[in-house]
Design a protein around this motif. Structure first.
Motif, mmCIF file in Angstrom:
data_model
loop_
_atom_site.group_PDB
_atom_site.id
_atom_site.type_symbol
_atom_site.label_atom_id
_atom_site.label_comp_id
_atom_site.label_asym_id
_atom_site.label_seq_id
_atom_site.Cartn_x
_atom_site.Cartn_y
_atom_site.Cartn_z
ATOM 1 N N ALA A 39 0.849 -1.194 0.000
ATOM 2 C CA ALA A 39 0.000 0.000 0.000
ATOM 3 C C ALA A 39 0.881 1.239 0.000
ATOM 4 C CB ALA A 39 -0.923 -0.007 1.214
ATOM 5 N N PRO A 40 0.485 2.295 -0.661
ATOM 6 C CA PRO A 40 -0.712 2.359 -1.491
ATOM 7 C C PRO A 40 -0.503 1.671 -2.842
ATOM 8 C CG PRO A 40 0.440 4.441 -1.566
ATOM 9 C CD PRO A 40 1.171 3.597 -0.567
ATOM 10 N N ALA A 45 -4.148 5.569 -4.543
ATOM 11 C CA ALA A 45 -3.700 6.188 -3.297
ATOM 12 C C ALA A 45 -4.861 6.805 -2.531
ATOM 13 C CB ALA A 45 -2.636 7.247 -3.609
ATOM 14 N N HIS A 48 -6.344 4.293 -0.442
ATOM 15 C CA HIS A 48 -5.484 3.993 0.704
ATOM 16 C C HIS A 48 -5.774 4.949 1.848
ATOM 17 C CE1 HIS A 48 -2.099 2.731 3.058
ATOM 18 N NE2 HIS A 48 -1.508 3.913 2.971
ATOM 19 N N ARG A 49 -6.014 6.211 1.524
ATOM 20 C CA ARG A 49 -6.359 7.165 2.577
ATOM 21 C C ARG A 49 -7.681 6.789 3.241
ATOM 22 N NH1 ARG A 49 -4.067 10.638 -1.364
ATOM 23 N NH2 ARG A 49 -6.113 11.160 -2.240
ATOM 24 N N GLU A 51 -8.823 3.776 3.428
ATOM 25 C CA GLU A 51 -8.527 2.564 4.200
ATOM 26 C C GLU A 51 -7.950 2.910 5.563
ATOM 27 O OE1 GLU A 51 -5.488 -1.300 3.978
ATOM 28 O OE2 GLU A 51 -5.509 0.223 2.385
ATOM 29 N N ARG A 52 -6.981 3.838 5.591
ATOM 30 C CA ARG A 52 -6.369 4.221 6.873
ATOM 31 C C ARG A 52 -7.397 4.866 7.800
ATOM 32 N NH1 ARG A 52 -2.153 1.302 7.329
ATOM 33 N NH2 ARG A 52 -1.546 2.656 9.083
ATOM 34 N N THR A 62 -2.954 -2.108 12.331
ATOM 35 C CA THR A 62 -2.578 -2.753 11.069
ATOM 36 C C THR A 62 -1.201 -3.391 11.130
ATOM 37 O OG1 THR A 62 -1.708 -0.662 10.221
ATOM 38 C CG2 THR A 62 -4.016 -1.180 9.747
ATOM 39 N N ARG A 181 -9.407 -4.658 3.037
ATOM 40 C CA ARG A 181 -8.767 -4.444 1.739
ATOM 41 C C ARG A 181 -9.512 -5.187 0.627
ATOM 42 N NH1 ARG A 181 -3.777 -2.326 1.473
ATOM 43 N NH2 ARG A 181 -3.173 -3.628 -0.287
ATOM 44 N N TYR A 185 -10.792 -2.559 -2.150
ATOM 45 C CA TYR A 185 -10.019 -2.490 -3.393
ATOM 46 C C TYR A 185 -10.560 -3.393 -4.506
ATOM 47 C CZ TYR A 185 -6.355 0.033 -0.878
ATOM 48 O OH TYR A 185 -5.653 0.965 -0.153
#
Length: 607
Positions: A39-40, A45, A48-49, A51-52, A62, A181, A185
């Motif tokens: 990641a990312p 990306a 990914h933000r 996700e965080r 994580t 994820r 994704y």
């Protein structure tokens, strides 16, 4: 197979497999990156933000990977809470919003069955969706679990692959990260794209109430005439007195269908918004949508095979597993279409013309959509039962006896011929380990698969994973055909009735969800019995697979030597197919003989 069947099926099957490979290959690269935790991901990306942010809200660490026991506990807890949530929404739907039809709460036993069904990725439906479930229940409870159950399957296969890829260690990953994820994704983006495509094809997506529309041609029909006391009147012979009525309007169901249809297929779930499932024109309106739905069912299971090869560092391993799946699938499909291309003796005796011609595809068209014909209907039946999907575009109960035996057998192989999202691959990898164990016994060497020794502990866990579903299927069927409450649901006596019960428990325990549909299964007996089969058919397999993953992760990955059996060539593919078929045959041949085989003999000899 007849020449007519060959001409109609082979081009369709060829295009289907080619399109599947073209789409699954790049998706496999993405899925591998998701499973590896890189990641990312390039170009994503912004996800990914998101996700965080989800991890911060949920309090997920994580950086903390876990052993297989902690992974399994988290998985079972997550799915148990999901079951309680789906059950609660159904029981409260009468007072919840987004219920324009004012549908009442679902009964306790049906709610229990449905909750377990959708959490277990089975999506068995003993109810008519448009008459039972509100829009909120369909969207939040059922469609939500379509995502989470598919993500759970992907998480388990990621854990098993890490067990093979690990050099030495106790960790197999973090369940909360894997399920997040997989959803964020893979499942969500694909579902969004596919839902838009389906809307373009004519699948409905709205929150409107049901519509009463005028019929172009009024339909006359007869119903028993009721007396003053409300009971049907009878004539002097005891026959009911009939009165003529004319239907001038039809009620058309509405709802957010495309969004649920997308994840139903991509997640190999199968729960339709409507009772007719993918035979309904609002769920599956065109030949192109029918083709795309079959692709969607196989897309992620195929991509996972490519991801497997990438994650273990040898793409040939993924091709070997995919080749075994494809060979069995093609042979099963050819057999199924050949069986359905025959003329049905019962219809022939009534003088029904079943010859192929300009206006019909010929053969047994009973229970099939004339929009799709025998080839597309039979291919869909093979796809949905090879994968643990359960979506149908034809009535499986109307298949020829041996035609119906093929979907049964595809499920009884353990749903490993492509199988469900995640479940198909980890099931096939269990059979691959069994295959190298058998080969090791034959040549007197300790069996190895991908550099990991397959020893006593792995064999015990494999035995549990392989035997769990046959025990559930055969025990459940035996109880159902002997218990009065089970026999009461059988509408068709004899061999076909037995096949319907066998199919129901096969579908439930293997988390498929399709049905022969001649069985009255929405009763307390079947709702509870099938729920038990679905729950243990899911988690009594997952837990041993995670135990295998944990055991493999602790082992050193040995380099290949001159005595190592290659597991990427044609010989291993044949061995793998042989093990899958042999285990399926040994478990179920007596039951199949009592159902489809006897029915076939009776059908073709009693005329």
């Amino acid at each position: 197979m007849t020449a007519q069947a060959s001409l109609s099926l082979l081009p369709l099957l060829t295009v289907f497999l080619l399109a599947l490979l073209v789409l699954a290959w790049p998706l496999g690269a993405l899925v591998a990156m998701v499973g590896e935790g890189a990641a990312p991901i390039r170009g994503l990306a912004w996800l990914h933000r998101a996700e965080r942010a989800l991890y911060r809200v949920a309090g997920v660490d994580t950086g903390k990977d876990t052993g297989w026991r902690s992974y399994a506990i988290a998985l079972v807890l997550f799915n148990t809470l999901g079951t309680l949530f789906v059950y609660g929404v159904q029981r409260l739907q009468g007072v919840l919003p987004l219920n324009p039809q004012g549908l009442a709460a679902v009964s306790p036993d049906s709610s229990f069955n449905t909750a377990v069904s959708f959490v277990a990725n089975t999506n068995w439906q003993g109810y008519a969706g448009e008459q039972t479930m509100s829009y909120l229940t369909q969207m939040v409870a059922l469609a939500g679990q379509n995502f989470f159950s598919a993500a759970t399957g992907m998480a388990v296969v990621f854990a098993l692959i890490r067990g093979f890829a690990a050099r030495s260690g106790k960790s197999i990953g973090n369940f909360w990260v894997d399920v997040t994820r997989s959803t964020l994704y893979v499942l969500l983006p694909l579902s969004l794209l596919f839902a838009v495509f389906l809307v373009g094809q004519g699948v409905i997506q709205n929150f409107a109430g049901y519509k009463d529309v005028a019929l172009v041609d009024p339909v006359a029909y007869s119903v028993p005439k009721a007396g003053a006391d409300g009971n049907p009147l009878q004539d002097s012979t005891g026959e009911p007195v009939m009165e003529q009525r004319t239907a001038r309007t039809q009620t058309l169901p509405m709802g957010p269908v495309a969004s649920q249809e997308a994840i139903k297929l991509l997640g190999t779930n199968g729960g339709g918004f409507f009772n007719a499932n993918s035979a309904h024109p609002y769920e599956n309106p065109t030949a192109l949508s029918n083709f795309a739905q079959m692709i969607a069912i196989f897309l992620i299971p195929t991509a996972l095979c490519f991801a497997f090869g990438r994650m273990v560092g040898d793409s040939r391993q993924g091709w070997a597993v995919l080749s075994a799946m494809t060979i069995v699938f093609v042979l099963a499909t050819l057999f199924l279409v050949g069986a359905e291309q025959q003329a049905h003796p019962g219809l022939s005796a009534l003088g029904v013309d079943q010859a192929a011609g300009a206006l019909q595809s010929g053969g047994n068209m009973e229970g099939k959509e004339t929009r799709f014909g025998i080839a597309a209907s039979s291919l869909f039946a093979a796809v949905t039962t090879a994968a643990s999907c359960g979506a149908v575009n034809a009535m499986h109960d109307s298949l020829m006896p041996l035609g119906g035996a093929m979907p049964l057998l595809l499920m009884q192989f353990g749903e490993v011929i492509f199988g469900g999202v995640g479940t198909g691959l980890y099931g096939m990898l269990v059979f691959a380990m069994l295959a190298v164990f058998i080969a090791g016994l034959m040549i007197g060497r300790t069996p190895e698969y991908l550099g990991k020794k397959i020893q006593a502990y792995e064999m015990k866990m494999m035995s549990l994973a392989i035997l769990a579903t046959p025990v559930l299927v055969l025990t459940g069927t035996a109880i159902a055909v002997t218990a009065p409450a089970g026999v009461a649901g059988i509408a068709n006596p004899g061999a076909h009735g037995f096949s319907e019960v066998l199919y129901a428990f096969t579908s439930a325990a293997n988390n498929n969800g399709s049905a022969f549909a001649g069985l009255s299964a929405n009763t307390p007996f079947y709702n509870v019995m099938l729920a038990i089969a679905m729950w243990f058919g899911r988690f009594a397999v997952i837990v041993p697979v995670l135990a295998i993953a944990g055991s493999l992760a602790r082992k050193q990955r040995l380099p290949a030597s001159g005595g190592t059996m290659p597991t990427h060539g044609p010989l291993f593919v044949v061995l793998l197919i042989g093990v899958v078929v042999l285990v399926g045959v040994l478990n179920y041949v007596p039951a199949l003989a009592l159902g489809p085989v006897i029915e076939h003999v009776q059908l073709f000899t009693d005329r």
